[in-house]
Scaffold this motif. Structure first.
Motif, PDB file in Angstrom:
ATOM      1  N   VAL A  69      -5.511   2.244   7.658  1.00  0.00           N
ATOM      2  CA  VAL A  69      -4.333   1.696   6.981  1.00  0.00           C
ATOM      3  C   VAL A  69      -3.372   2.805   6.544  1.00  0.00           C
ATOM      4  CG1 VAL A  69      -5.494  -0.392   6.210  1.00  0.00           C
ATOM      5  CG2 VAL A  69      -5.544   1.634   4.754  1.00  0.00           C
ATOM      6  N   GLY A  70      -3.911   3.998   6.303  1.00  0.00           N
ATOM      7  CA  GLY A  70      -3.065   5.105   5.885  1.00  0.00           C
ATOM      8  C   GLY A  70      -2.140   5.613   6.962  1.00  0.00           C
ATOM      9  N   ASP A  71      -2.369   5.205   8.219  1.00  0.00           N
ATOM     10  CA  ASP A  71      -1.527   5.652   9.330  1.00  0.00           C
ATOM     11  C   ASP A  71      -0.284   4.787   9.534  1.00  0.00           C
ATOM     12  OD1 ASP A  71      -3.462   7.580   9.913  1.00  0.00           O
ATOM     13  OD2 ASP A  71      -4.526   6.243  11.299  1.00  0.00           O
ATOM     14  N   VAL A  72      -0.195   3.669   8.839  1.00  0.00           N
ATOM     15  CA  VAL A  72       0.817   2.661   9.172  1.00  0.00           C
ATOM     16  C   VAL A  72       2.200   3.010   8.643  1.00  0.00           C
ATOM     17  CG1 VAL A  72       1.499   0.254   8.794  1.00  0.00           C
ATOM     18  CG2 VAL A  72      -0.870   0.811   9.396  1.00  0.00           C
ATOM     19  N   ASP A  73       2.294   3.552   7.465  1.00  0.00           N
ATOM     20  CA  ASP A  73       3.602   3.753   6.826  1.00  0.00           C
ATOM     21  C   ASP A  73       4.290   5.005   7.356  1.00  0.00           C
ATOM     22  OD1 ASP A  73       5.796   3.375   5.264  1.00  0.00           O
ATOM     23  OD2 ASP A  73       4.824   3.911   3.365  1.00  0.00           O
ATOM     24  N   ARG A  74       4.759   4.912   8.601  1.00  0.00           N
ATOM     25  CA  ARG A  74       5.449   6.013   9.265  1.00  0.00           C
ATOM     26  C   ARG A  74       6.861   5.580   9.648  1.00  0.00           C
ATOM     27  NH1 ARG A  74       1.157   7.475  14.075  1.00  0.00           N
ATOM     28  NH2 ARG A  74      -0.648   8.125  12.789  1.00  0.00           N
ATOM     29  N   THR A  75       7.747   6.535   9.751  1.00  0.00           N
ATOM     30  CA  THR A  75       9.094   6.248  10.236  1.00  0.00           C
ATOM     31  C   THR A  75       9.023   5.704  11.652  1.00  0.00           C
ATOM     32  OG1 THR A  75      10.021   8.001   8.860  1.00  0.00           O
ATOM     33  CG2 THR A  75      11.358   7.234  10.714  1.00  0.00           C
ATOM     34  N   GLY A  76       9.726   4.632  11.901  1.00  0.00           N
ATOM     35  CA  GLY A  76       9.744   4.020  13.225  1.00  0.00           C
ATOM     36  C   GLY A  76       8.714   2.928  13.413  1.00  0.00           C
ATOM     37  N   MET A  77       7.759   2.803  12.504  1.00  0.00           N
ATOM     38  CA  MET A  77       6.748   1.758  12.613  1.00  0.00           C
ATOM     39  C   MET A  77       7.327   0.425  12.148  1.00  0.00           C
ATOM     40  SD  MET A  77       3.945   2.933  13.883  1.00  0.00           S
ATOM     41  CE  MET A  77       2.854   1.618  13.405  1.00  0.00           C
ATOM     42  N   ARG A  78       6.963  -0.632  12.848  1.00  0.00           N
ATOM     43  CA  ARG A  78       7.395  -1.986  12.494  1.00  0.00           C
ATOM     44  C   ARG A  78       6.166  -2.791  12.075  1.00  0.00           C
ATOM     45  NH1 ARG A  78       9.420  -3.194  18.250  1.00  0.00           N
ATOM     46  NH2 ARG A  78       7.432  -2.087  18.496  1.00  0.00           N
ATOM     47  N   VAL A  79       6.188  -3.259  10.842  1.00  0.00           N
ATOM     48  CA  VAL A  79       5.034  -3.957  10.271  1.00  0.00           C
ATOM     49  C   VAL A  79       5.409  -5.415  10.023  1.00  0.00           C
ATOM     50  CG1 VAL A  79       3.386  -4.034   8.378  1.00  0.00           C
ATOM     51  CG2 VAL A  79       4.232  -1.829   9.199  1.00  0.00           C
ATOM     52  N   ALA A  80       4.802  -6.320  10.769  1.00  0.00           N
ATOM     53  CA  ALA A  80       5.093  -7.734  10.610  1.00  0.00           C
ATOM     54  C   ALA A  80       4.298  -8.313   9.446  1.00  0.00           C
ATOM     55  CB  ALA A  80       4.768  -8.497  11.888  1.00  0.00           C
ATOM     56  N   VAL A  81       4.920  -9.234   8.725  1.00  0.00           N
ATOM     57  CA  VAL A  81       4.286  -9.926   7.605  1.00  0.00           C
ATOM     58  C   VAL A  81       4.801 -11.363   7.564  1.00  0.00           C
ATOM     59  CG1 VAL A  81       3.863  -7.931   6.113  1.00  0.00           C
ATOM     60  CG2 VAL A  81       6.103  -9.056   6.066  1.00  0.00           C
ATOM     61  N   PRO A  82       4.025 -12.299   7.007  1.00  0.00           N
ATOM     62  CA  PRO A  82       4.542 -13.655   6.819  1.00  0.00           C
ATOM     63  C   PRO A  82       5.582 -13.662   5.699  1.00  0.00           C
ATOM     64  CG  PRO A  82       2.126 -13.585   6.699  1.00  0.00           C
ATOM     65  CD  PRO A  82       2.614 -12.184   6.588  1.00  0.00           C
ATOM     66  N   ARG A  83       6.752 -14.142   5.989  1.00  0.00           N
ATOM     67  CA  ARG A  83       7.846 -14.134   5.024  1.00  0.00           C
ATOM     68  C   ARG A  83       7.453 -14.860   3.731  1.00  0.00           C
ATOM     69  NH1 ARG A  83      13.174 -13.329   5.773  1.00  0.00           N
ATOM     70  NH2 ARG A  83      12.897 -13.492   8.041  1.00  0.00           N
ATOM     71  N   GLY A  84       7.677 -14.200   2.600  1.00  0.00           N
ATOM     72  CA  GLY A  84       7.419 -14.806   1.301  1.00  0.00           C
ATOM     73  C   GLY A  84       5.972 -14.800   0.867  1.00  0.00           C
ATOM     74  N   SER A  85       5.096 -14.228   1.689  1.00  0.00           N
ATOM     75  CA  SER A  85       3.664 -14.228   1.380  1.00  0.00           C
ATOM     76  C   SER A  85       3.309 -13.093   0.432  1.00  0.00           C
ATOM     77  CB  SER A  85       2.854 -14.064   2.670  1.00  0.00           C
ATOM     78  OG  SER A  85       3.079 -12.762   3.224  1.00  0.00           O
ATOM     79  N   ALA A  86       2.058 -13.095  -0.046  1.00  0.00           N
ATOM     80  CA  ALA A  86       1.594 -11.996  -0.885  1.00  0.00           C
ATOM     81  C   ALA A  86       1.649 -10.654  -0.147  1.00  0.00           C
ATOM     82  CB  ALA A  86       0.181 -12.281  -1.396  1.00  0.00           C
ATOM     83  N   PRO A  87       1.236 -10.579   1.143  1.00  0.00           N
ATOM     84  CA  PRO A  87       1.393  -9.305   1.855  1.00  0.00           C
ATOM     85  C   PRO A  87       2.852  -8.855   1.944  1.00  0.00           C
ATOM     86  CG  PRO A  87      -0.168 -10.686   3.011  1.00  0.00           C
ATOM     87  CD  PRO A  87       0.439 -11.540   1.939  1.00  0.00           C
ATOM     88  N   ASP A  88       3.767  -9.794   2.167  1.00  0.00           N
ATOM     89  CA  ASP A  88       5.191  -9.451   2.222  1.00  0.00           C
ATOM     90  C   ASP A  88       5.645  -8.879   0.884  1.00  0.00           C
ATOM     91  OD1 ASP A  88       7.928  -9.266   2.658  1.00  0.00           O
ATOM     92  OD2 ASP A  88       8.250 -11.430   2.762  1.00  0.00           O
ATOM     93  N   LEU A  89       5.319  -9.553  -0.211  1.00  0.00           N
ATOM     94  CA  LEU A  89       5.744  -9.093  -1.536  1.00  0.00           C
ATOM     95  C   LEU A  89       5.183  -7.709  -1.837  1.00  0.00           C
ATOM     96  CD1 LEU A  89       5.270 -12.433  -3.501  1.00  0.00           C
ATOM     97  CD2 LEU A  89       7.431 -11.424  -2.755  1.00  0.00           C
ATOM     98  N   PHE A  90       3.903  -7.503  -1.521  1.00  0.00           N
ATOM     99  CA  PHE A  90       3.275  -6.215  -1.823  1.00  0.00           C
ATOM    100  C   PHE A  90       3.849  -5.099  -0.956  1.00  0.00           C
ATOM    101  CE2 PHE A  90       0.037  -2.971  -1.029  1.00  0.00           C
ATOM    102  CZ  PHE A  90      -0.266  -2.584  -2.329  1.00  0.00           C
TER     103      PHE A  90
END
Length: 271
Positions: free
Chosen positions: A140-161
């Motif tokens: 999980v520590g590798d995900v927050d990089r420039t150019g990475m696109r992270v999909a989330v369900p709109r309005g969900s707890a993962p989106d908010l966090f």
């Protein structure tokens, strides 16, 4: 909400005898606060299988929100009236719109706390990342990089966090549920998908071989019962006693076991 209503149409919530529900009894003030119409109108997010599932054989609704909702209605001595939301964004919109329900069985989050009060946490849910075949990400520590696109369900707890915590990666918001998650990863529109582990195991099974869940978790979501503001202390007091008993006597654990949930635990408050 019409689509969600059609999902629930014709399907029954099993009677209280289907599980051993807590026996916390409500007084008149608590019943008036939590069920002012004579029914417990429970908000349910049907795209999240941690919260709502449907038995293929009987059509009965179950899952991590339905069974506790039914038990809470029983403790109040009133029928349960499901108020379904097809996707998390619709539930989120209902908060700001006056919450046309009495109890919302969903994630606790500071952004939602502006509109509702929360009872105690009853369930913890691991949030993880799923990546498509060929990804070079490992944890999980590798995900927050420039150019990475992270999909989330709109309005969900993962989106908010993740909206609060991602510094470099770009959120890609999609409707909730399995199908949008499969599509956004299979089409290459996202490099990772952030959601609860149970749902993402189902998504992973729909993708080509090599799709995998990254090591670690980016958040632990606390599931709690939300109550619209202004309902009074009596409702929250009853809710606190109900949740404590539901955790203690196995009501929550049995609901999770019947639903076959993964990456989910009963919340155990620190003593």
């Amino acid at each position: 909400m019409r689509a969600a209503a059609s999902i629930l149409a014709g399907f029954a919530v099993p009677p209280a005898a289907a599980w051993s529900q807590p026996r916390t009894a409500a007084d008149g003030a608590a019943r008036e606060a939590l069920a002012p119409t004579g029914r417990l109108r429970a908000a349910l997010i049907v795209s999240n299988p941690v919260l709502v599932q449907r038995d293929a054989a009987t059509g009965a609704l179950g899952g991590g929100s339905v069974e506790p909702a039914r038990a809470l209605a029983d403790s109040l001595g009133v029928p349960l009236e499901p108020v379904p939301y097809a996707i998390p964004a619709q539930y989120a919109e209902s908060l700001a719109g006056g919450a046309p329900w009495d109890a919302g069985f969903a994630a606790r989050d500071p952004a939602r706390g502006e509109f509702v009060g929360f009872g105690p946490t009853y369930m913890e849910v691991d949030n993880v990342f799923l990546v498509p075949p060929g990804s070079d990400l490992a944890t999980v520590g590798d995900v927050d990089r420039t150019g990475m696109r992270v999909a989330v369900p709109r309005g969900s707890a993962p989106d908010l966090f993740l909206s609060r915590t991602l510094k470099n990666a770009e959120p890609v918001r999609v409707p909730g549920g399995v199908e949008p998650a499969v599509e956004v990863l299979a089409s290459g529109r996202a490099d990772a998908y952030g959601e609860n582990a149970h749902l993402l195991h189902g998504v992973m099974a729909r993708l080509p071989s090599g799709a995998r869940i990254l090591e670690g978790r980016f958040n632990v979501v606390q599931m709690a019962v939300a109550v619209p503001e202004g309902r009074g202390a009596a409702g929250l007091d009853h809710l606190g006693r109900f949740i404590a008993e539901a955790r203690r006597d196995g009501t929550v654990a049995r609901a999770m076991k019947r639903a076959g949930l993964r990456g989910v635990r009963v919340h155990r408050p620190e003593r």
